[in-house]
Structures are given as C-alpha cells and as structure tokens.
Scaffold this motif. Structure first.
Motif, PDB file in Angstrom:
ATOM      1  N   MET A   1      42.892  40.701  43.759  1.00 36.69           N
ATOM      2  CA  MET A   1      42.559  42.108  43.801  1.00 36.69           C
ATOM      3  C   MET A   1      43.211  42.747  45.026  1.00 36.69           C
ATOM      4  O   MET A   1      43.337  42.124  46.074  1.00 36.69           O
ATOM      5  CB  MET A   1      41.048  42.305  43.905  1.00 36.69           C
ATOM      6  CG  MET A   1      40.347  41.903  42.636  1.00 36.69           C
ATOM      7  SD  MET A   1      40.821  42.978  41.277  1.00 36.69           S
ATOM      8  CE  MET A   1      40.126  42.101  39.920  1.00 36.69           C
ATOM      9  N   PRO A   2      43.600  44.028  44.948  1.00 36.82           N
ATOM     10  CA  PRO A   2      44.271  44.649  46.068  1.00 36.82           C
ATOM     11  C   PRO A   2      43.336  44.828  47.244  1.00 36.82           C
ATOM     12  O   PRO A   2      42.187  45.178  47.110  1.00 36.82           O
ATOM     13  CB  PRO A   2      44.704  46.012  45.493  1.00 36.82           C
ATOM     14  CG  PRO A   2      43.762  46.262  44.374  1.00 36.82           C
ATOM     15  CD  PRO A   2      43.441  44.929  43.817  1.00 36.82           C
ATOM     16  N   LYS A   3      43.883  44.573  48.454  1.00 35.90           N
ATOM     17  CA  LYS A   3      43.135  44.836  49.668  1.00 35.90           C
ATOM     18  C   LYS A   3      43.940  45.810  50.496  1.00 35.90           C
ATOM     19  O   LYS A   3      45.152  45.879  50.399  1.00 35.90           O
ATOM     20  CB  LYS A   3      42.884  43.541  50.438  1.00 35.90           C
ATOM     21  CG  LYS A   3      41.962  42.581  49.698  1.00 35.90           C
ATOM     22  CD  LYS A   3      41.634  41.395  50.549  1.00 35.90           C
ATOM     23  CE  LYS A   3      40.582  40.521  49.885  1.00 35.90           C
ATOM     24  NZ  LYS A   3      41.018  39.911  48.660  1.00 35.90           N
ATOM     25  N   PHE A 526      35.967  35.868  45.992  1.00 29.85           N
ATOM     26  CA  PHE A 526      35.374  36.964  45.222  1.00 29.85           C
ATOM     27  C   PHE A 526      36.423  37.586  44.301  1.00 29.85           C
ATOM     28  O   PHE A 526      37.542  37.879  44.722  1.00 29.85           O
ATOM     29  CB  PHE A 526      34.830  38.040  46.161  1.00 29.85           C
ATOM     30  CG  PHE A 526      34.316  39.273  45.458  1.00 29.85           C
ATOM     31  CD1 PHE A 526      33.044  39.295  44.913  1.00 29.85           C
ATOM     32  CD2 PHE A 526      35.112  40.413  45.330  1.00 29.85           C
ATOM     33  CE1 PHE A 526      32.562  40.426  44.267  1.00 29.85           C
ATOM     34  CE2 PHE A 526      34.643  41.551  44.686  1.00 29.85           C
ATOM     35  CZ  PHE A 526      33.367  41.552  44.154  1.00 29.85           C
ATOM     36  N   VAL A 527      36.056  37.794  43.051  1.00 30.62           N
ATOM     37  CA  VAL A 527      36.896  38.503  42.089  1.00 30.62           C
ATOM     38  C   VAL A 527      35.994  39.409  41.262  1.00 30.62           C
ATOM     39  O   VAL A 527      34.762  39.339  41.344  1.00 30.62           O
ATOM     40  CB  VAL A 527      37.667  37.543  41.151  1.00 30.62           C
ATOM     41  CG1 VAL A 527      38.654  36.699  41.927  1.00 30.62           C
ATOM     42  CG2 VAL A 527      36.710  36.664  40.362  1.00 30.62           C
ATOM     43  N   THR A 528      36.596  40.246  40.474  1.00 28.19           N
ATOM     44  CA  THR A 528      35.850  41.037  39.506  1.00 28.19           C
ATOM     45  C   THR A 528      36.378  40.724  38.116  1.00 28.19           C
ATOM     46  O   THR A 528      37.472  40.173  37.962  1.00 28.19           O
ATOM     47  CB  THR A 528      35.995  42.542  39.767  1.00 28.19           C
ATOM     48  OG1 THR A 528      37.365  42.929  39.592  1.00 28.19           O
ATOM     49  CG2 THR A 528      35.539  42.913  41.179  1.00 28.19           C
ATOM     50  N   GLU A 529      35.566  41.068  37.107  1.00 28.21           N
ATOM     51  CA  GLU A 529      36.092  40.922  35.748  1.00 28.21           C
ATOM     52  C   GLU A 529      36.991  42.113  35.447  1.00 28.21           C
ATOM     53  O   GLU A 529      37.292  42.905  36.342  1.00 28.21           O
ATOM     54  CB  GLU A 529      34.950  40.712  34.744  1.00 28.21           C
ATOM     55  CG  GLU A 529      33.815  41.687  34.819  1.00 28.21           C
ATOM     56  CD  GLU A 529      34.169  43.004  34.195  1.00 28.21           C
ATOM     57  OE1 GLU A 529      34.452  43.037  32.998  1.00 28.21           O
ATOM     58  OE2 GLU A 529      34.161  44.012  34.925  1.00 28.21           O
ATOM     59  N   SER A 530      37.422  42.276  34.208  1.00 32.23           N
ATOM     60  CA  SER A 530      38.542  43.172  33.917  1.00 32.23           C
ATOM     61  C   SER A 530      38.240  44.654  34.066  1.00 32.23           C
ATOM     62  O   SER A 530      39.158  45.467  34.069  1.00 32.23           O
ATOM     63  CB  SER A 530      39.075  42.899  32.503  1.00 32.23           C
ATOM     64  OG  SER A 530      38.068  43.121  31.532  1.00 32.23           O
ATOM     65  N   VAL A 531      36.955  45.028  34.177  1.00 29.66           N
ATOM     66  CA  VAL A 531      36.647  46.422  34.465  1.00 29.66           C
ATOM     67  C   VAL A 531      35.794  46.539  35.731  1.00 29.66           C
ATOM     68  O   VAL A 531      34.936  47.404  35.853  1.00 29.66           O
ATOM     69  CB  VAL A 531      35.998  47.166  33.277  1.00 29.66           C
ATOM     70  CG1 VAL A 531      37.023  47.489  32.226  1.00 29.66           C
ATOM     71  CG2 VAL A 531      34.846  46.370  32.684  1.00 29.66           C
TER      72      VAL A 531
END
Length: 548
Positions: A1-3, A526-531
């Motif tokens: 994910m972008p930081k 840490f990641v997120t799902e697609s939304v």
C-alpha cells in the motif's frame, strides 16, 4: 500500500484518558495476550455484521476478520485467486452458471464443518434476501436464481441473466461465509450487542463486546486455510484485536503518539502530515471504485438545463480543494471512477476550472444576477442544496469551498443540516438534495451500476418514481456493464457509461478517496483488502526494530 512522507508535528495527546485500559506498548492490558493484542481505534462503531450490510467501513472492518470467502482478490492487482474454492470457477458462456470446487477441511469457530450445503445456503440468503427477517439482498449479487450442491466438494450457482460480476462478489467481505447458526439470525441479531452471534471460519473469533464502545477478537488457534497466495499461513501472528471507539481524532492521534494504541482509521489530511513526522506510519489504501464526487440530480427543474450543470462543473476549483484541504493521498479525479478501478476511462479536459466559461453558460441559459448576487430566472433564485456526506473526508469543508466558488458565479449552495439519519432521508428526496456528495468502493466493473442504476443506489435519482428511468439511455448503458460476459466487453461498456456521464454533465468527480490508516512504528504486515477494509491476519509486532 502507498505510504507518504509529509511533515510538521502537532501533539494531540490530551484526550487519551478513555484508553486507560491499554498499555503503552499497544496491547490491551486487561487481556491475557497482553502486548501481542493489537489495539485498533475506530472513529465510528459498527451497526451491522450481516455481511451484505458490511459496506459501512466499521462493519466491514470487523466482518473481514471473522469470515473467509470462496475467492480472494489481490488488493494490488485486483486478480481473483483461490481461497475456500480450490480454483477459479468454471463459468458458462453467458455467465449464468458458476461452478466452484471447494475445500472440505474447513470448520467454523463453533466447530461445525463448512459443507457444500452450507455454502449454498449462504449464497441463497445473500442472493435472495429474507424479507421476513429484514435481511437484504447483497448489492453485489445480481440476477441470482439458486444454488446447487453438485457433490461434497462442488457447488454451482444459477442466474436468471448474465452476472459476470459474481466471481468478484464471492471474494468480498459482503459474501463472508457464516455457520448455519448465524444464517438463522434476524437482522437485529447482527447489530451492536450481537457480535458473538456472528460465527465465521476466519482467523479471528469474537471474545467480548461492550455495547457501542469496545469489541475484542481473539485469534483462532487452529486456523489453517488462508488464501494460498499469501506469504503467511496458519494461525494469525497476533493474539487478537481490541477495537475501541475513539470518535475524536485528537484521541486517536494522541493514543498513537503516546503508545496507547497500535492502529487507527480515519486520519484527516492535516493530522496525517503531523503524525508521520513523529514516526507514525501512514497507509493510504485505494478504494478502487467510484471517485469522491457530486452527482447531479438532473431531473430537478434547476438542473434540467445542461448549461447549468456544465457551469457548476467549470465553476469549481477542484485543484484548490485538494491543495488546501487534502494531501498527496488524494489524487485529483480524472474520471468518474478511480484510476486503479476496473473499467476506469480517463475523461481528458472534462472538469477544467474556467469560471468565465461557467458565467457565460449561465448567461446563455437566461440566469441573470439578482440584487444579492444570486442569479434569478423567471422570479426563481438559482439555489441548490447538497448533503453533508458524513462518511466522506472533510465533506463540510469541501462543500464550504464549493459554496464560495459557486457564489462567485451567482449560484447559491446550501448544506443540509442534521445527523446520519437526517442525511440518509434527505439524499432520497430530489427536493431536499440536488447535488449528492458521494462515493462507492468496489473492485469490480459492476461498481458503476451499483452507484447509478435505478435498481441500486440511484445516486442521480434517475428513477421516475415508478421504477422506470428518466434517462433510459443511461440505464441501458449501465445494464450492459453488468450483463456483458467478457472483461473486454465490460471495460468497453464501463467506458461508454463514463463518456455519457461526461457528455451529459451528470457528475463532477473531485478526487480519488482512500481510507487513511495510522500505524505505530512497530506494526508490520498490515494490508487492506481490495476496497480498503483492514486485514489483520498477517500483522505482527516488531518492537525491537529488527525489520529495519
């Protein structure tokens, strides 16, 4: 994910007393797991853990930890991959029959097996709903007919019309698989106070709940069926998640800076800059869907003239809004859809700021400045209303800047006052809201139909009142998106919708809206799902900095 790397600290630690139950190390002191429990601060509390109702971010942020899905969608590439299904589905030529081979070794947290019949029962509920129990049909499942158990490791789903978006729908938390006991619940049983009723097969299990303020999930020790594509497998790395309501951003920020919390959602752009300067990680996760935008209710008398709609588009300085109110986490919109979304089609030059052109359009449409500067035609003032989009970042401040831009043109814009219930009611009434501040996240071509169709959210209020569309061509274009079987055809259909929205001046996209999370320096994985809902399965703590 972008930081992002930004600057200048602001100390917001004065309001963290409510988190006195948390240790400075970031865990919940009252729990046996201690420092290996992640303390996560939410700005709003969940209102339903029924998976089809999990679009509200606090809902999805919990459901995503409790449930598994047939397929997994890579949040970066948006590629669909196996999960509970052992492979991608076999789909017939017109996308009306989907056949999945499934694992047979999965169990729910209550010990019951996940069977082919149980999976069919899940989708029969999500695809058909249950009016008697007030359980709605999933917005992401169209034309569902019935499910079928082929054998113990094969299920098949039938549709009354092409439904090419179904495969992606099975990867969403909105299709989180539940145990038989949870499938018998009523709508109210999924609400606050009922979290323990939600039995999934996911890596975390509800441990305790304090109504409206506190939820503890514990790690399931025997979990061993994560998506095969994930690097981490087996038991989750942390021992649990402690959700705490912290409605004030000062509380969330202060707790992170003081070491009383590990993660928080809803970080505003000004605070984002300051937290990262003090070593807090900022993650801006793309929602992959419809941009943050104004949807014009074109059937309202004041907006029926396309020249007025175009004047509003060219009269709003979007670049200035992003520069002053937001950050680099919020790219300027270049289409109704985000640039990372399936179906995105850039609309070059469609939303340029040109107040002189806007004034000329209003003049040509017969709107002349009145004594107070607001334009008048046939004795009627050019006065419009917009909702306060409570879930959207800085909605009130954005509307305030838009009000100023439009007033310079002679257009009055009023914001509807009131709480979430008031806003929800107003949004459905064309006489109360003519410009709807909105966005929708979904990592599938179908998102544009979900946003605009008369049978879905109908953000433009294209429904004439009897279910028929005011603009039949728009509805026809939307239905092509959700009924074309192949991806190339769906992409072309999505482009046609966006081109038409531009041609008719129906929407003003503002910016790409992410979900912005703040993480303590020791939080890794840490990641997120697609939304952009959080996924805590792979999270671990590196308090000694060994990964640096």
């Amino acid at each position: 994910m972008p930081k992002k790397t930004v600057a200048a600290p602001v100390v917001l630690v004065g309001a963290v007393a409510l988190l006195s139950g948390c240790t400075a190390g970031g865990g919940a002191e009252s729990h046996a797991e201690g420092d290996n429990v992640l303390t996560y601060l939410e700005s709003n509390w969940f209102n339903s853990l029924y998976p089809p109702a999990a679009g509200f971010y606090p809902n999805g942020g919990v459901v995503n930890q409790l449930t598994d899905r047939l397929l997994y969608q890579d949040p970066e590439t948006l590629e669909l991959q196996p999960w509970i299904a052992t492979d991608l589905p076999e789909i017939n030529e017109d996308a009306t029959v989907f056949t999945f081979d499934i694992r047979t070794d999965v169990t729910y947290s209550d010990g019951t097996p996940m069977t082919a019949q149980n999976i069919v029962d899940n989708f029969d509920l999500y695809g058909q709903g249950d009016k008697d129990r007030l359980l709605n049909v999933s917005e992401q499942i169209s034309n569902y007919d019935y499910g079928e158990v082929v054998d113990e490791d094969t299920v098949r789903f039938h549709f009354t019309a092409p439904s090419p978006g179904f495969a992606q729908a099975t990867s969403s938390y909105n299709a989180g698989l539940l145990a038989d006991s949870s499938l018998q619940l009523r709508n109210e049983d999924f609400g606050p106070g009922g979290a323990a009723n939600v039995i999934g097969s996911g890596p975390f299990v509800v441990d305790s709940e304090t109504l409206g303020t506190d939820l503890v999930l514990k790690t399931r020790e025997d979990y061993d069926w994560a998506p095969p594509s994930l690097e981490h497998q087996g038991r989750a790395r942390i021992d649990g998640i402690h959700y705490t309501l912290a409605a004030e951003e000062a509380v969330r920020s202060g707790a992170l800076l003081s070491g009383q919390a590990d993660a928080a959602r809803t970080i505003s752009p000004p605070v984002e800059r300051h937290l990262e300067d003090q070593g807090v990680q900022i993650v801006a996760a793309a929602a992959n869907g419809m941009n943050n935008q104004f949807a014009f209710r074109f059937n309202h008398p004041l907006l029926q003239d396309i020249r007025v709609r175009k004047a509003i588009i060219h009269g709003v300085n979007r670049e200035e809004i992003v520069r002053i109110l937001l950050s680099d986490s919020y790219p300027l919109a270049t289409a109704p859809m985000t640039s990372s979304a399936l179906g995105y089609a850039e609309q070059p030059g469609a939303y340029t700021f040109d107040p002189d052109q806007a004034r000329a359009l209003l003049d040509d449409a017969g709107w002349t400045p009145g004594p107070d500067g607001i334009r008048v035609k046939d004795g009627q003032r050019l006065s419009l209303s917009v909702n306060h989009a409570l879930p959207q970042p800085r909605s009130k401040e954005i509307v305030t800047m838009v009000q100023s831009d439009l007033r310079d043109l002679g257009i009055e814009l009023n914001m509807v006052a009131g709480d979430r219930a008031t806003q929800n009611a107003a949004q459905k009434d064309i006489n109360r809201v003519q410009l709807m501040h909105t966005m929708v996240g979904r990592a599938d071509y179908d998102v544009i139909e979900s946003h605009l169709s008369v049978n879905r959210r109908d953000s433009l209020l294209n429904n004439a009142g009897d279910g028929t569309p005011v603009d039949a061509k728009l509805e026809e274009l939307l239905q092509k998106v959700v009924s074309t079987p192949d991806d190339a055809g769906r992409a072309a259909a999505s482009k046609a919708v966006q081109d038409y929205l531009t041609e008719q001046a129906y929407v003003l996209p503002l910016f790409e809206e992410p979900q912005v999370y703040a993480l303590a320096p020791h939080v890794k994985g840490f990641v997120t799902e697609s939304v952009a809902r959080p996924s805590f399965y792979s999270v671990y703590f590196d308090r000694d900095g060994e990964d640096n």
